[in-house]
Design a protein around this motif. Sequence first.
Motif, PDB file in Angstrom:
ATOM      1  N   PHE A 134       0.833  -1.208   0.000  1.00  0.00           N
ATOM      2  CA  PHE A 134       0.000   0.000   0.000  1.00  0.00           C
ATOM      3  C   PHE A 134       0.866   1.257   0.000  1.00  0.00           C
ATOM      4  O   PHE A 134       2.064   1.215   0.309  1.00  0.00           O
ATOM      5  N   SER A 135       0.232   2.376  -0.339  1.00  0.00           N
ATOM      6  CA  SER A 135       0.935   3.656  -0.454  1.00  0.00           C
ATOM      7  C   SER A 135       0.256   4.717   0.391  1.00  0.00           C
ATOM      8  O   SER A 135      -0.874   4.540   0.861  1.00  0.00           O
ATOM      9  N   VAL A 136       0.956   5.845   0.567  1.00  0.00           N
ATOM     10  CA  VAL A 136       0.408   6.974   1.327  1.00  0.00           C
ATOM     11  C   VAL A 136       0.970   8.264   0.744  1.00  0.00           C
ATOM     12  O   VAL A 136       2.086   8.275   0.207  1.00  0.00           O
ATOM     13  N   LYS A 137       0.173   9.334   0.821  1.00  0.00           N
ATOM     14  CA  LYS A 137       0.619  10.626   0.293  1.00  0.00           C
ATOM     15  C   LYS A 137      -0.013  11.741   1.112  1.00  0.00           C
ATOM     16  O   LYS A 137      -1.208  11.716   1.412  1.00  0.00           O
ATOM     17  N   GLY A 138       0.800  12.739   1.480  1.00  0.00           N
ATOM     18  CA  GLY A 138       0.300  13.869   2.235  1.00  0.00           C
ATOM     19  C   GLY A 138      -0.601  14.765   1.402  1.00  0.00           C
ATOM     20  O   GLY A 138      -0.357  14.966   0.210  1.00  0.00           O
ATOM     21  N   VAL A 139      -1.645  15.293   2.040  1.00  0.00           N
ATOM     22  CA  VAL A 139      -2.582  16.212   1.388  1.00  0.00           C
ATOM     23  C   VAL A 139      -2.728  17.425   2.292  1.00  0.00           C
ATOM     24  O   VAL A 139      -3.217  17.312   3.421  1.00  0.00           O
TER      25      VAL A 139
ATOM     26  N   SER B 166      -2.856  15.584   7.190  1.00  0.00           N
ATOM     27  CA  SER B 166      -3.802  14.702   6.520  1.00  0.00           C
ATOM     28  C   SER B 166      -3.106  13.958   5.385  1.00  0.00           C
ATOM     29  O   SER B 166      -2.237  14.512   4.707  1.00  0.00           O
ATOM     30  N   TYR B 167      -3.526  12.718   5.176  1.00  0.00           N
ATOM     31  CA  TYR B 167      -2.922  11.864   4.159  1.00  0.00           C
ATOM     32  C   TYR B 167      -4.002  11.042   3.462  1.00  0.00           C
ATOM     33  O   TYR B 167      -5.068  10.789   4.031  1.00  0.00           O
ATOM     34  N   VAL B 168      -3.713  10.650   2.227  1.00  0.00           N
ATOM     35  CA  VAL B 168      -4.569   9.693   1.532  1.00  0.00           C
ATOM     36  C   VAL B 168      -3.771   8.420   1.320  1.00  0.00           C
ATOM     37  O   VAL B 168      -2.531   8.454   1.208  1.00  0.00           O
ATOM     38  N   SER B 169      -4.476   7.297   1.281  1.00  0.00           N
ATOM     39  CA  SER B 169      -3.822   6.004   1.109  1.00  0.00           C
ATOM     40  C   SER B 169      -4.749   5.068   0.348  1.00  0.00           C
ATOM     41  O   SER B 169      -5.967   5.279   0.297  1.00  0.00           O
ATOM     42  N   ASP B 170      -4.169   4.045  -0.263  1.00  0.00           N
ATOM     43  CA  ASP B 170      -4.978   3.005  -0.879  1.00  0.00           C
ATOM     44  C   ASP B 170      -5.232   1.850   0.091  1.00  0.00           C
ATOM     45  O   ASP B 170      -5.732   0.792  -0.298  1.00  0.00           O
ATOM     46  N   LEU B 171      -4.893   2.056   1.354  1.00  0.00           N
ATOM     47  CA  LEU B 171      -5.197   1.072   2.392  1.00  0.00           C
ATOM     48  C   LEU B 171      -6.711   0.956   2.538  1.00  0.00           C
ATOM     49  O   LEU B 171      -7.387   1.957   2.787  1.00  0.00           O
TER      50      LEU B 171
END
Length: 311
Positions: free
Chosen positions: A122-127, A163-168
């Motif tokens: 899985f991945s994560v990215k800051g928003v 805040s972050y988004v992820s495909d988890l």
Amino acid sequence: MIKNLLDLIVSHGDRGTVVPFTRINDLKRNMIDLKNGDYHTDWLNRMANYITNDKNKFMPPDLNFVPCSLISIIRSSPKVILGFNYNDKLIDCVVPPHYTDFHLNCDKIEHYICDYLSPLGFSVKGVHTLPQKMLAVHCGLGLYGRNNICYNNEFGSYMQIMSYVSDLPCDETNWFPLRRMEICENCGACVSSCPTGAIDPKRQLINSDKCITYKNESTGEFPEWIDKYAHNSIIGCTKCQDCCPANSINKNHVIMGVTFTEEETSEILSHRDNVSYTDSLTAKIEATGIPPECIPFLHRNLAMLLQRHNL
């Protein structure tokens, strides 16, 4: 898997919650409701446009996965005192909680979450353009104060919200209504302490057009109606936080930061737009942890604080 992630977040001294990405629709509705209410300010319109725009401007442009979850995280953040030598006096200037090393801390959190999620696929990215306080309150990490600042039981308002988004994958979790702290109902401390009268107890939101925080972070000269004694911080404002009972256990969370020499202070005050600081001063300003987007206002804001000290 989510429980292990939340335990990891706690082990780093942070607090966090994971909710389904579909909750973005609730945030959009919240912002549209505010925008359509009696709070038409440039700041609110800009914030609402990021999340309600059909092109989803709030999403990172380089996102390479389909988001399934939103991650809201809070981290303890101190008030920082910067020293400026000027006219043979040392003047202490405040950087409020939240500002110092914000982007650095965002990256650190993203890295340790990524280190955990990557081996799992899985991945994560800051928003950074989400309504982060709103998300944190919905997630149960805090409550609003009358001053529209978010408060956590442990950190008070001395915290940063990321805040972050992820495909988890994330199933439905707790999602709380937007709420204000109970102590606000019978307390008017922030209303009385606001130096520009931006907090109106009859309004749901503060009047950002009057809030000195937003003036401190906007281009141009300060409006003439702002008294020089209203200025109290090198960026932002601390008045409504310093007086708040919810900060009683955190208000002494203060650290000493960088001190500037007479020569360095003079160079800052004489700074002009589109002109670079010397390399040594640039490095020292970066060491303060002040966000890069606030650096262009440093000379103007410092000049106003020195006026307050009649210097």
